[in-house]
Design an enzyme around this catalytic site. Structure first.
Site, PDB file in Angstrom:
ATOM      1  N   ARG A 194       0.892  -1.133  -0.056  1.00 25.06           N
ATOM      2  CA  ARG A 194      -0.069   0.082   0.059  1.00 25.06           C
ATOM      3  C   ARG A 194       1.058   1.211   0.038  1.00 25.06           C
ATOM      4  NH1 ARG A 194      -1.528   2.528   4.142  1.00 25.06           N
ATOM      5  NH2 ARG A 194      -1.547   1.095   5.608  1.00 25.06           N
ATOM      6  N   TYR A 231     -15.466  10.341 -19.173  1.00 26.26           N
ATOM      7  CA  TYR A 231     -15.814   9.005 -18.793  1.00 26.26           C
ATOM      8  C   TYR A 231     -17.036   9.049 -17.917  1.00 26.26           C
ATOM      9  CZ  TYR A 231     -15.266   4.292 -17.007  1.00 26.26           C
ATOM     10  OH  TYR A 231     -15.506   3.062 -16.434  1.00 26.26           O
ATOM     11  N   ASP A 259      -7.036  12.385 -18.974  1.00 25.31           N
ATOM     12  CA  ASP A 259      -7.279  10.771 -18.937  1.00 25.31           C
ATOM     13  C   ASP A 259      -6.921  10.518 -20.219  1.00 25.31           C
ATOM     14  OD1 ASP A 259      -8.686   8.508 -19.324  1.00 25.31           O
ATOM     15  OD2 ASP A 259     -10.304   8.907 -18.219  1.00 25.31           O
ATOM     16  N   LYS A 268      -7.465  -0.747 -19.924  1.00 31.07           N
ATOM     17  CA  LYS A 268      -7.872  -0.759 -21.267  1.00 31.07           C
ATOM     18  C   LYS A 268      -6.485  -1.283 -22.143  1.00 31.07           C
ATOM     19  CE  LYS A 268     -11.520   0.321 -19.330  1.00 31.07           C
ATOM     20  NZ  LYS A 268     -11.982   1.711 -19.241  1.00 31.07           N
TER      21      LYS A 268
HETATM   22  C1  LIG Z   1     -12.526   2.606 -18.217  1.00 34.02           C
HETATM   23  C2  LIG Z   1     -12.176   3.885 -18.045  1.00 34.02           C
HETATM   24  C3  LIG Z   1     -11.983   4.612 -16.827  1.00 34.02           C
HETATM   25  C4  LIG Z   1     -12.064   3.826 -15.606  1.00 34.02           C
HETATM   26  O1  LIG Z   1     -10.910   2.915 -15.535  1.00 34.02           O
HETATM   27  P1  LIG Z   1     -11.246   1.600 -14.424  1.00 34.02           P
HETATM   28  O2  LIG Z   1     -10.191   0.926 -14.762  1.00 34.02           O
HETATM   29  O3  LIG Z   1     -12.371   0.847 -14.837  1.00 34.02           O
HETATM   30  O4  LIG Z   1     -11.506   1.983 -12.977  1.00 34.02           O
HETATM   31  C5  LIG Z   1     -11.354   5.836 -16.938  1.00 34.02           C
HETATM   32  N1  LIG Z   1     -11.399   6.602 -18.273  1.00 34.02           N
HETATM   33  C6  LIG Z   1     -11.622   6.074 -19.284  1.00 34.02           C
HETATM   34  C7  LIG Z   1     -11.636   6.899 -20.508  1.00 34.02           C
HETATM   35  C8  LIG Z   1     -12.017   4.599 -19.519  1.00 34.02           C
HETATM   36  O5  LIG Z   1     -12.230   4.311 -20.376  1.00 34.02           O
END
Ligand SMILES: *Cc1c(COP(=O)(O)O)cnc(C)c1O
Length: 390
Positions: free
Chosen positions: A48, A102, A174, A199
């Protein structure tokens, strides 16, 4: 040779690995310990604290891929996003967020920020004026996401970093949809890059993880709160993520290539009303995408003509799976109106350009012709034509 001169595939394959000094194995050994010595050691390690050998090693790979000094990995993309925002936003501060974010990020802001006394505004659009008109004296952060979901609109990163620097505002992106293979926002002066590593970094639809890349000073600031919030990633998953990232450029390049070809094919199809892909010349932000992206990603959306039933179309697909997530090596498809945008009223969806016939397509690495065949047989099925075997 200095590490920073390495090419992307080499960084993916070699940088940020745990050297196997004992047995000289080719890949990182995994250190799953949650208990380490505390006396006579340089670093007090604990999962952690984000500093196990595997965690630390992978952060190096992520930082180098995003061209920053440091990185941190998290238990999910949302752990990365929430921890990072809370590191820079305190009671009385204000954040400007781009419209079209998102869904999880949007929910985090509207459901949690009031409790922390953090003020926020969403922009009305993507232009410079849309952002500057929302900036206030107490604005500390601008948060963007480009390409956006699901219409693949592009935010001008150079513009964002310029207006933020004038007022000492920290910029966050992001960068999930582009991945570090297609876009390095640091090149345009963006401060903090955040990824859902679930992703493209994971890429095989079997990992949930998050990542942040930024300067040493910013990462320290994020780490200070991260250890309290506790959203670290298990070493088993760290190891799997490291393995996945070795092939990230190969995968993403194949996905870029397939997506571009499929976008062109769909654009020419008589049963498709519109295709949203920044790599297409008639995409409204194509020039901007060309300026700030090396590839246009494997994500695209397309709208069926009104007469077609989108659910029936998706059910008719045999290879392309109906699925919530994205960016895996396997192609997946979903209806934003029924998933990410389901809670909005139909008027609001219409205002945002999210019709019932809109489908978001995460293009995988399958052979392009097999994907085209699958789409074509689904078009035939919903338009009640005979399947014409090629
Ligand atoms: C999936 C996604 C997230 C969130 O990610 P998790 O791993 O599901 O918590 C944030 N931003 C975008 C653009 C995403 O596609």
């Amino acid at each position: 040779m200095k590490k920073k001169n390495l090419g992307i595939n080499t960084i993916c394959t070699h940088v940020g690995e745990v050297k196997d000094e004992q047995f000289k194995g080719a890949v990182s050994p995994i250190y799953p310990s949650s208990s380490y010595a505390y006396e006579g050691v340089d670093v007090k390690r604990y999962p952690r604290y984000f500093n196990t050998p595997n965690q630390e090693a992978l952060c190096e790979k992520i930082a180098m891929l995003e061209k920053t000094e440091a990185g941190l990995i998290f238990g999910s993309g949302m752990a990365a996003i929430s921890t990072t925002m809370l590191a820079f936003l305190h009671a009385g501060d204000h954040v400007v967020l781009q419209k079209a974010l998102y869904g999880g990020t949007y929910n985090f802001v509207v459901e949690e920020f009031d409790k922390f006394g953090i003020e926020y505004d969403f922009t009305d659009g993507f232009s410079e004026a849309d952002f500057t008109s929302k900036i206030k004296e107490n604005t500390k952060v601008i948060f963007v996401e480009t390409p956006s979901n699901p219409l693949m609109l592009i935010t001008d990163l150079e513009m964002i970093s310029r207006i933020a620097k004038e007022q000492n505002i920290v910029t966050m992106i992001d960068n999930t949809f582009a991945s570090p293979i297609n876009q390095n926002p640091a090149d345009f002066g963006i401060d903090v890059m955040i990824h859902s590593a679930t992703k493209y970094m994971g890429g095989h639809s079997d990992i949930c993880a998050g990542a942040v890349a930024a300067s040493e000073a910013h990462i320290t600031k994020i780490w200070n709160i991260a250890k309290n919030l506790g959203g670290s990633l298990s070493d088993y998953t760290v190891w799997l993520l490291e393995r996945s990232m070795k092939t990230m450029k190969l995968r993403v390049k194949a996905q870029n290539k397939n997506a571009k070809k499929l976008a062109k094919w769909l654009e020419a199809h008589e049963l498709v009303k519109k295709v949203y892909y920044p790599g297409l010349k008639n995409h409204p932000d194509h020039q901007l995408a060309k300026k700030q992206m090396r590839g246009y990603s494997g994500m695209l959306s397309f709208e069926l003509i009104e007469e077609l039933d989108a659910s029936k179309f998706m059910k008719s697909l045999k290879l392309i799976k109906e699925s919530m997530s994205l960016a895996g090596v396997e192609s997946t498809i979903l209806s934003p109106a029924k998933t990410s945008h389901a809670l909005l009223s139909s008027e609001e969806r219409e205002r945002q350009g999210i019709s019932n016939g809109l489908l978001r397509f995460s293009v995988g690495i399958e052979e392009k012709n097999d994907l085209i065949y699958d789409l074509e047989q689904a078009f035939e099925a919903v338009s009640n034509k005979e399947i014409q075997k090629a």
